[in-house]
Write an enzyme that holds these catalytic residues in place. Structure first.
Site, PDB file in Angstrom:
ATOM      1  N   THR A 154     -23.560  26.922 -22.595  1.00  0.00           N
ATOM      2  CA  THR A 154     -22.519  26.428 -23.499  1.00  0.00           C
ATOM      3  C   THR A 154     -23.237  26.225 -24.823  1.00  0.00           C
ATOM      4  O   THR A 154     -24.419  25.857 -24.843  1.00  0.00           O
ATOM      5  CB  THR A 154     -21.907  25.094 -23.030  1.00  0.00           C
ATOM      6  OG1 THR A 154     -22.918  24.095 -23.022  1.00  0.00           O
ATOM      7  CG2 THR A 154     -21.315  25.199 -21.625  1.00  0.00           C
ATOM      8  N   HIS A 155     -22.536  26.486 -25.921  1.00  0.00           N
ATOM      9  CA  HIS A 155     -23.147  26.428 -27.261  1.00  0.00           C
ATOM     10  C   HIS A 155     -24.366  27.354 -27.357  1.00  0.00           C
ATOM     11  O   HIS A 155     -25.269  27.103 -28.143  1.00  0.00           O
ATOM     12  CB  HIS A 155     -23.572  25.004 -27.634  1.00  0.00           C
ATOM     13  CG  HIS A 155     -22.551  23.962 -27.308  1.00  0.00           C
ATOM     14  ND1 HIS A 155     -21.569  23.581 -28.190  1.00  0.00           N
ATOM     15  CD2 HIS A 155     -22.337  23.252 -26.168  1.00  0.00           C
ATOM     16  CE1 HIS A 155     -20.805  22.658 -27.609  1.00  0.00           C
ATOM     17  NE2 HIS A 155     -21.238  22.445 -26.383  1.00  0.00           N
ATOM     18  N   SER A 276     -34.274  54.130 -34.610  1.00  0.00           N
ATOM     19  CA  SER A 276     -34.307  53.825 -36.042  1.00  0.00           C
ATOM     20  C   SER A 276     -34.971  54.987 -36.770  1.00  0.00           C
ATOM     21  O   SER A 276     -35.876  55.624 -36.240  1.00  0.00           O
ATOM     22  CB  SER A 276     -35.109  52.541 -36.269  1.00  0.00           C
ATOM     23  OG  SER A 276     -35.638  52.512 -37.574  1.00  0.00           O
ATOM     24  N   LYS A 282     -38.055  51.146 -32.209  1.00  0.00           N
ATOM     25  CA  LYS A 282     -36.740  50.563 -32.000  1.00  0.00           C
ATOM     26  C   LYS A 282     -35.865  51.287 -30.997  1.00  0.00           C
ATOM     27  O   LYS A 282     -35.871  52.508 -30.902  1.00  0.00           O
ATOM     28  CB  LYS A 282     -35.986  50.509 -33.329  1.00  0.00           C
ATOM     29  CG  LYS A 282     -36.603  49.557 -34.321  1.00  0.00           C
ATOM     30  CD  LYS A 282     -36.181  48.138 -34.082  1.00  0.00           C
ATOM     31  CE  LYS A 282     -34.857  47.892 -34.769  1.00  0.00           C
ATOM     32  NZ  LYS A 282     -34.413  46.524 -34.553  1.00  0.00           N
ATOM     33  N   GLU A 289     -22.609  47.218 -30.538  1.00  0.00           N
ATOM     34  CA  GLU A 289     -22.350  46.693 -31.889  1.00  0.00           C
ATOM     35  C   GLU A 289     -21.124  47.341 -32.516  1.00  0.00           C
ATOM     36  O   GLU A 289     -20.328  46.686 -33.188  1.00  0.00           O
ATOM     37  CB  GLU A 289     -23.574  46.922 -32.780  1.00  0.00           C
ATOM     38  CG  GLU A 289     -24.738  46.017 -32.406  1.00  0.00           C
ATOM     39  CD  GLU A 289     -26.003  46.384 -33.166  1.00  0.00           C
ATOM     40  OE1 GLU A 289     -25.983  46.346 -34.401  1.00  0.00           O
ATOM     41  OE2 GLU A 289     -27.002  46.730 -32.509  1.00  0.00           O
ATOM     42  N   TYR A 316      17.035  50.064 -40.590  1.00  0.00           N
ATOM     43  CA  TYR A 316      15.844  50.829 -40.931  1.00  0.00           C
ATOM     44  C   TYR A 316      15.502  50.698 -42.419  1.00  0.00           C
ATOM     45  O   TYR A 316      16.368  50.685 -43.288  1.00  0.00           O
ATOM     46  CB  TYR A 316      16.043  52.313 -40.578  1.00  0.00           C
ATOM     47  CG  TYR A 316      14.848  53.163 -40.971  1.00  0.00           C
ATOM     48  CD1 TYR A 316      13.756  53.269 -40.131  1.00  0.00           C
ATOM     49  CD2 TYR A 316      14.807  53.822 -42.204  1.00  0.00           C
ATOM     50  CE1 TYR A 316      12.639  54.009 -40.506  1.00  0.00           C
ATOM     51  CE2 TYR A 316      13.700  54.571 -42.578  1.00  0.00           C
ATOM     52  CZ  TYR A 316      12.616  54.658 -41.724  1.00  0.00           C
ATOM     53  OH  TYR A 316      11.521  55.386 -42.092  1.00  0.00           O
TER      54      TYR A 316
HETATM   55  N1  ARG Z   1       9.466  59.644 -41.253  1.00  0.00           N
HETATM   56  C1  ARG Z   1      10.331  58.540 -41.057  1.00  0.00           C
HETATM   57  C2  ARG Z   1       9.544  57.395 -40.415  1.00  0.00           C
HETATM   58  O1  ARG Z   1       8.491  57.627 -39.938  1.00  0.00           O
HETATM   59  C3  ARG Z   1      11.463  58.912 -40.152  1.00  0.00           C
HETATM   60  C4  ARG Z   1      12.717  58.128 -40.365  1.00  0.00           C
HETATM   61  C5  ARG Z   1      13.218  58.374 -41.746  1.00  0.00           C
HETATM   62  N2  ARG Z   1      14.533  57.922 -41.954  1.00  0.00           N
HETATM   63  C6  ARG Z   1      15.028  57.834 -43.169  1.00  0.00           C
HETATM   64  N3  ARG Z   1      16.252  57.522 -43.253  1.00  0.00           N
HETATM   65  N4  ARG Z   1      14.325  58.058 -44.236  1.00  0.00           N
HETATM   66  O2  ARG Z   1       9.965  56.282 -40.384  1.00  0.00           O
END
Ligand code: ARG
Length: 464
Positions: A154-155, A276, A282, A289, A316
């Site tokens: 721990t720590h 290295s 090394k 990492e 959308y």
């Molecule tokens: N290329 C667009 C996207 O990846 C597809 C949908 C586009 N729709 C629009 N009404 N411009 O989101």
């Protein structure tokens, strides 16, 4: 000519075209896009919206396009903006007028939501398999090291002895939760959005359940506005990915520390180490990492998508086109990391003697001495005080607890007897911790057995 040119009187500026296009990255979903279009076309015919012959032509055309894309015979065009319109353009070019019917009762908004879900479902399956491989490797390693004693920390200060198996099984548990999180994310990815149209559904009599079945989804989305503007499933995946990377990063960190000469608990195989350019002696744990470093990118992907979605009004918005690169980057990164991490771990050579030696020093059995006194009747708080004094005495003389002779012990507490020496042996200290979830070999073996049953079940799920 643009598929949406009707309402425009001017050409699109080249700058707009370049800035707006997503084809350079969404082309990766071409298979999913075609799969979705085939299901859509057969449904349109089934519902009498287009004829069977038209649907047949469209489907054959799409299949040929897929083949030609695979063979590198077709080139995506920035002018066609995204994968959806590129493929539609190929189709119209290939089969003529009939191709123009494919987009009936569909929008790119529900199309892109579909493609992304199909893509993620495919990748989830693959990543799940890689995770299960890692779990299996951990389990096999743990089985070999039930008796390998090492210091627990721990720590990052020596605390109490445990076993390497117990330590490895801690990672097994973390990644078991990752599998569960991935399965949970799959549940909400498994919704079919086509039929939502641009945002308000469609007046055509679609059979959404048919499309759902064709594409292997479990559900159809329940609200058209939500369906086209929801990226929760991608955010959930990125959350899963971030947590998994955090786990891999912690594991990497330990492997890095353990490979130092100061610890010397493990040596990475030459095949998974690098040298290295200047220091000939090394041998660096670069893989571990890099895994630790790549965790940062995946967190970045999560924060990027959360920020893109923040404050977006329904439904959308073009902002959402920015979801893909973050998602793709996380998918690629997680896969790459898992693919290399498992064999790196498998080939690592653990050093039981070094671990045991480290477990013996540093007063890792001090709690056990206190517990010993409790067993002899002393209240724990008093026992803690007595042992603290004994530890200080040892530190001043450069000794370990078990190196005190009995009369020295009795100066601290009369209750200490000859049996203390056996009681303080680190192996005994581990073996005594038989509590459920504890490091005693008998408990760890139980944990391994349970883990095997779980793994077997999860592998079956995988095979389905
Ligand atoms: N290329 C667009 C996207 O990846 C597809 C949908 C586009 N729709 C629009 N009404 N411009 O989101």
């Amino acid at each position: 000519m643009k598929l949406w040119s009707g309402r425009f009187t001017k050409e699109t500026d080249k700058l707009t075209e370049d800035f707006n296009a997503s084809i350079s990255f969404d082309c990766r979903m071409y298979k999913q896009d075609i799969r979705g279009s085939i299901a859509h076309a057969s449904m349109l015919a089934k519902q009498g919206i287009i004829t069977k012959e038209e649907s047949q032509l469209i489907i054959e055309g799409l299949k040929e396009i897929e083949k030609e894309l695979e063979e590198g015979k077709l080139r995506f065009a920035v002018e066609a903006e995204d994968v959806h319109m590129n493929i539609e353009t190929f189709l119209i070019k290939k089969i003529g007028e009939v191709g123009k019917k494919l987009h009936t009762a569909r929008s790119r908004n529900d199309q892109v939501a579909l493609d992304l879900r199909l893509y993620l479902k495919d990748e989830i399956k693959e990543i799940r398999r890689l995770l299960i491989d890692l779990e299996e490797t951990l389990l096999n390693l743990a089985e070999e090291h039930v008796e390998t004693i090492m210091p627990g920390y721990t720590h990052l200060q020596k605390a109490q002895p445990v076993s390497l198996a117990h330590h490895l099984m801690a990672y097994f548990e973390m990644m078991r939760r990752d599998v569960e999180r991935l399965d949970d994310c799959l549940k909400r990815t498994d919704y079919m959005p086509l039929g939502s149209g641009a945002l308000a559904g469609t007046g055509f009599n679609l059979d959404r359940d048919f499309v759902k079945e064709q594409l292997g989804f479990t559900h159809v989305t329940r609200n058209s506005l939500d369906a086209v503007s929801d990226r929760d499933f991608a955010i959930e995946f990125l959350s899963f990915a971030s947590i998994l990377m955090m786990h891999l990063s912690r594991f990497s960190e330990e492997l890095i520390i353990w490979s130092t000469e100061e610890f010397g608990f493990v040596e990475m195989d030459d095949a998974f180490s690098t040298g290295s350019s200047i220091m000939p002696q090394k041998k660096n744990p670069d893989i571990a990492e890099l895994v630790r470093g790549k965790t940062g990118r995946v967190y970045g992907d999560l924060v990027a998508l959360l920020t893109i979605m923040k404050g977006l009004p329904l439904a959308y918005n073009k902002d959402m086109q920015e979801d893909k690169e973050a998602l793709f980057d996380a998918v690629d990164t997680v896969k790459k990391c898992l693919i290399v991490f498992t064999p790196m771990l498998k080939t690592a050579r653990f050093k039981p003697e070094k671990m045991a030696k480290a477990a013996r020093g540093g007063f890792t059995n001090a709690t056990d001495l206190a517990d010993y006194l409790v067993r002899k009747g002393l209240p724990f708080r008093d026992a803690h005080e007595v042992v603290g004094k004994a530890v200080l005495y040892c530190i001043e003389r450069g000794k370990d607890l078990e190196e005190l002779n009995l009369s020295e012990y009795q100066e601290f507490c009369r209750l200490i007897d000859e049996d203390v020496y056996e009681f303080l042996a680190v192996k005994e200290c581990v073996a005594r911790r038989k509590v459920k979830g504890g490091p005693a070999p008998e408990q760890v073996l139980k944990a391994i057995d349970e883990a095997k049953v779980w793994l077997g079940r999860e592998k079956d799920v995988q095979a389905e």
